[in-house]
Design an enzyme around this catalytic site. Structure first.
Site, PDB file in Angstrom:
ATOM      1  N   CYS A 122       0.811  -1.229   0.000  1.00  0.00           N
ATOM      2  CA  CYS A 122       0.000   0.000   0.000  1.00  0.00           C
ATOM      3  C   CYS A 122       0.837   1.268   0.000  1.00  0.00           C
ATOM      4  O   CYS A 122       0.331   2.347  -0.299  1.00  0.00           O
ATOM      5  CB  CYS A 122      -0.919   0.016   1.215  1.00  0.00           C
ATOM      6  SG  CYS A 122      -2.241  -1.187   1.082  1.00  0.00           S
TER       7      CYS A 122
HETATM    8  N1  COA Z   1     -20.965  -8.757   6.970  1.00  0.00           N
HETATM    9  C1  COA Z   1     -21.479  -8.983   8.189  1.00  0.00           C
HETATM   10  N2  COA Z   1     -20.733  -9.301   9.274  1.00  0.00           N
HETATM   11  C2  COA Z   1     -19.392  -9.390   9.094  1.00  0.00           C
HETATM   12  C3  COA Z   1     -18.804  -9.172   7.850  1.00  0.00           C
HETATM   13  C4  COA Z   1     -19.640  -8.845   6.757  1.00  0.00           C
HETATM   14  N3  COA Z   1     -19.134  -8.617   5.544  1.00  0.00           N
HETATM   15  N4  COA Z   1     -17.473  -9.313   7.981  1.00  0.00           N
HETATM   16  C5  COA Z   1     -17.235  -9.626   9.271  1.00  0.00           C
HETATM   17  N5  COA Z   1     -18.406  -9.687   9.952  1.00  0.00           N
HETATM   18  C6  COA Z   1     -18.579 -10.007  11.360  1.00  0.00           C
HETATM   19  C7  COA Z   1     -17.397 -10.791  11.904  1.00  0.00           C
HETATM   20  O1  COA Z   1     -17.552 -12.168  11.665  1.00  0.00           O
HETATM   21  C8  COA Z   1     -17.445 -10.448  13.367  1.00  0.00           C
HETATM   22  O2  COA Z   1     -18.433 -11.213  13.985  1.00  0.00           O
HETATM   23  P1  COA Z   1     -18.204 -11.812  15.464  1.00  0.00           P
HETATM   24  O3  COA Z   1     -18.051 -10.594  16.332  1.00  0.00           O
HETATM   25  O4  COA Z   1     -19.428 -12.597  15.696  1.00  0.00           O
HETATM   26  O5  COA Z   1     -16.941 -12.612  15.389  1.00  0.00           O
HETATM   27  C9  COA Z   1     -17.940  -8.994  13.381  1.00  0.00           C
HETATM   28  O6  COA Z   1     -18.592  -8.807  12.116  1.00  0.00           O
HETATM   29  C10 COA Z   1     -16.816  -7.994  13.523  1.00  0.00           C
HETATM   30  O7  COA Z   1     -15.748  -8.312  12.603  1.00  0.00           O
HETATM   31  P2  COA Z   1     -14.367  -7.610  12.632  1.00  0.00           P
HETATM   32  O8  COA Z   1     -13.476  -8.213  11.585  1.00  0.00           O
HETATM   33  O9  COA Z   1     -13.835  -7.585  14.035  1.00  0.00           O
HETATM   34  O10 COA Z   1     -14.795  -6.129  12.163  1.00  0.00           O
HETATM   35  P3  COA Z   1     -14.025  -4.773  12.277  1.00  0.00           P
HETATM   36  O11 COA Z   1     -14.933  -3.815  12.897  1.00  0.00           O
HETATM   37  O12 COA Z   1     -12.646  -4.928  12.823  1.00  0.00           O
HETATM   38  O13 COA Z   1     -13.861  -4.316  10.737  1.00  0.00           O
HETATM   39  C11 COA Z   1     -12.189  -4.174   9.018  1.00  0.00           C
HETATM   40  C12 COA Z   1     -13.100  -5.073   9.822  1.00  0.00           C
HETATM   41  C13 COA Z   1     -11.345  -5.043   8.115  1.00  0.00           C
HETATM   42  C14 COA Z   1     -13.029  -3.236   8.167  1.00  0.00           C
HETATM   43  C15 COA Z   1     -11.301  -3.349   9.951  1.00  0.00           C
HETATM   44  O14 COA Z   1     -10.695  -4.147  10.905  1.00  0.00           O
HETATM   45  C16 COA Z   1     -10.229  -2.579   9.237  1.00  0.00           C
HETATM   46  O15 COA Z   1     -10.518  -1.721   8.438  1.00  0.00           O
HETATM   47  N6  COA Z   1      -8.953  -2.821   9.556  1.00  0.00           N
HETATM   48  C17 COA Z   1      -7.832  -2.149   8.940  1.00  0.00           C
HETATM   49  C18 COA Z   1      -7.877  -2.400   7.505  1.00  0.00           C
HETATM   50  C19 COA Z   1      -6.679  -1.922   6.794  1.00  0.00           C
HETATM   51  O16 COA Z   1      -6.288  -0.811   6.867  1.00  0.00           O
HETATM   52  N7  COA Z   1      -6.072  -2.772   6.061  1.00  0.00           N
HETATM   53  C20 COA Z   1      -4.968  -2.396   5.311  1.00  0.00           C
HETATM   54  C21 COA Z   1      -5.042  -3.150   4.074  1.00  0.00           C
HETATM   55  S1  COA Z   1      -3.954  -2.373   3.008  1.00  0.00           S
END
Ligand code: COA
Length: 373
Positions: free
Chosen positions: A156
């Site tokens: 990235c």
């Molecule tokens: N639809 C519905 N529910 C979903 C889902 C979806 N598409 N994806 C995940 N969930 C659920 C999960 O299973 C989890 O359920 P649980 O609590 O029962 O286990 C819950 O939602 C929360 O998931 P989580 O992964 O902890 O969500 P989050 O709030 O951390 O958001 C990201 C996920 C990836 C958006 C976030 O962590 C993020 O943006 N991180 C940094 C990303 C980044 O900068 N990456 C760099 C890449 S270059």
């Protein structure tokens, strides 16, 4: 030493849009099919059922509403779930080169430059479609540029690291002008069958022309300083690579051959790293945060950008101070901060300051402090 400036930028945006609604419909159909196929194992308690995705979750967790992709037919087909791209002959331009050329041409038009004014091309992106020859050399040839080209990959952060490499070469006199281009086909390495991440990425290509200040147009952005930092982490990882077939189950359809991340950890670890990096960089250059007119941040997650903007400015950014494009483009890896720069920099006045900052896998973070001329 010469002055280095950004004299032009350009964005190539693919024609196909996938809305969250379309994405969720396709994913849920895939999940239902998977659950039906694995009904026995699910009933026996050997595996859990695959949960549905939801538009509400995607918007709340990321701020993303849609993404552009090079192919949507394969991605939205529950029997395929990845892009389907035409096999091109070795004698025709590759898809990455084609996207890159489009973005480069826009950057060159903005800068008022043609091929004979440019001495090098750097393709800086998260993935290269082949091992060799370098995509940059193909782009260089398609544009009719003399000189040299090379590829580099810092995930990235590739764009800002590429700008640093170009600015250093322009300052040292190695080249008069260098195109730094970021063709990102993120749909190719995203696991569309995993609801935790299927909404994250989109495709795009961006380009900047880094040029010697005395040759550049009025209204260019002087590169006052660049800073790059890296720290090894496995929290964003993709194990695909040239040794794949040499390992026992390497060619299997393995989850780790696509993008994987521990999103929560990334959030917790990268945010402080980035805020500290930008603040330290500004401080060392003697620029106060109240002199900062714009922050063009990496476009991964709205909450992440809100946090960084607040931490850097010491207050909630005002409308337009820290523009987001991720709602329309999703995360486009290295290209995100350059899309923001390209679309939201024209209104800055002479003397205004801004920071382009990208961050992500590695971990890596790169910042470029610019001043409008
Ligand atoms: N639809 C519905 N529910 C979903 C889902 C979806 N598409 N994806 C995940 N969930 C659920 C999960 O299973 C989890 O359920 P649980 O609590 O029962 O286990 C819950 O939602 C929360 O998931 P989580 O992964 O902890 O969500 P989050 O709030 O951390 O958001 C990201 C996920 C990836 C958006 C976030 O962590 C993020 O943006 N991180 C940094 C990303 C980044 O900068 N990456 C760099 C890449 S270059």
């Amino acid at each position: 030493m010469n002055k280095a400036v950004i004299s032009g930028s350009g964005v190539f945006t693919p024609e196909n849009i996938i809305t969250n609604a379309e994405l969720v419909t396709a994913f849920n159909a895939y999940a239902d099919k998977w659950n039906a196929e694995h009904a026995g194992a699910i009933d026996a308690g050997d595996v859990g059922p695959m949960g549905h995705s939801s538009e509400e979750f995607i918007v709340a967790a990321s701020g993303i509403h849609q993404r552009f992709v090079m192919d949507k037919v394969g991605i939205l087909d529950p029997d395929v779930m990845h892009p389907l791209l035409r096999q091109r002959g070795d004698d025709e331009p590759g898809i990455m080169a084609e996207m890159a050329v489009n973005a480069c041409q826009k950057a060159m038009i903005q800068a008022g430059k043609s091929a004979e004014d440019v001495d090098a091309v750097i393709v800086a992106a998260s993935n290269m479609e082949r091992a060799y020859p370098a995509i940059a050399i193909e782009v260089q040839t398609l544009l009719g540029i003399q000189g040299f080209g090379f590829d580099m990959n810092v995930a990235c952060s590739s764009a800002t690291f590429g700008i640093q490499a170009a600015a250093d070469m322009v300052r040292a006199g190695t080249a008069r002008a260098i195109l730094v281009v970021n063709p990102e086909i993120c749909s190719g390495h995203l696991e569309w069958r995993d609801r935790d991440c299927h909404f994250i990425f989109g495709d795009v290509a961006t380009a900047t022309l880094v040029e010697r200040g005395d040759l550049a147009r009025d209204g260019s952005f002087e590169i006052l300083s660049t800073r790059c930092a890296t720290e090894f982490s496995n929290n964003i990882r993709n194990n695909n690579g040239f040794l794949r077939r040499s390992r026992p189950d390497g060619v299997q359809d393995r989850r780790d051959m696509q993008f994987m991340q521990n999103g929560r950890k990334v959030f917790k670890e990268v945010l402080p790293m980035v805020s500290k990096h930008i603040l330290g960089h500004l401080d060392d250059e003697g620029i106060q945060t109240d002199q900062l007119n714009r922050l063009w941040l990496h476009q991964a997650n709205k909450a992440m950008n809100d946090f960084i903007g607040k931490k850097v400015l010491g207050r909630v950014p005002e409308t337009g101070e820290q523009p987001n494009i991720l709602q329309d483009y999703a995360n486009t890896s290295s290209a995100g901060s350059i899309i923001a720069f390209s679309k939201f920099s024209d209104d800055l006045k002479a003397g205004d300051h801004g920071v382009i900052c990208s961050f992500g896998a590695g971990y890596s973070v790169g910042s470029v402090i610019v001043r409008r001329l």
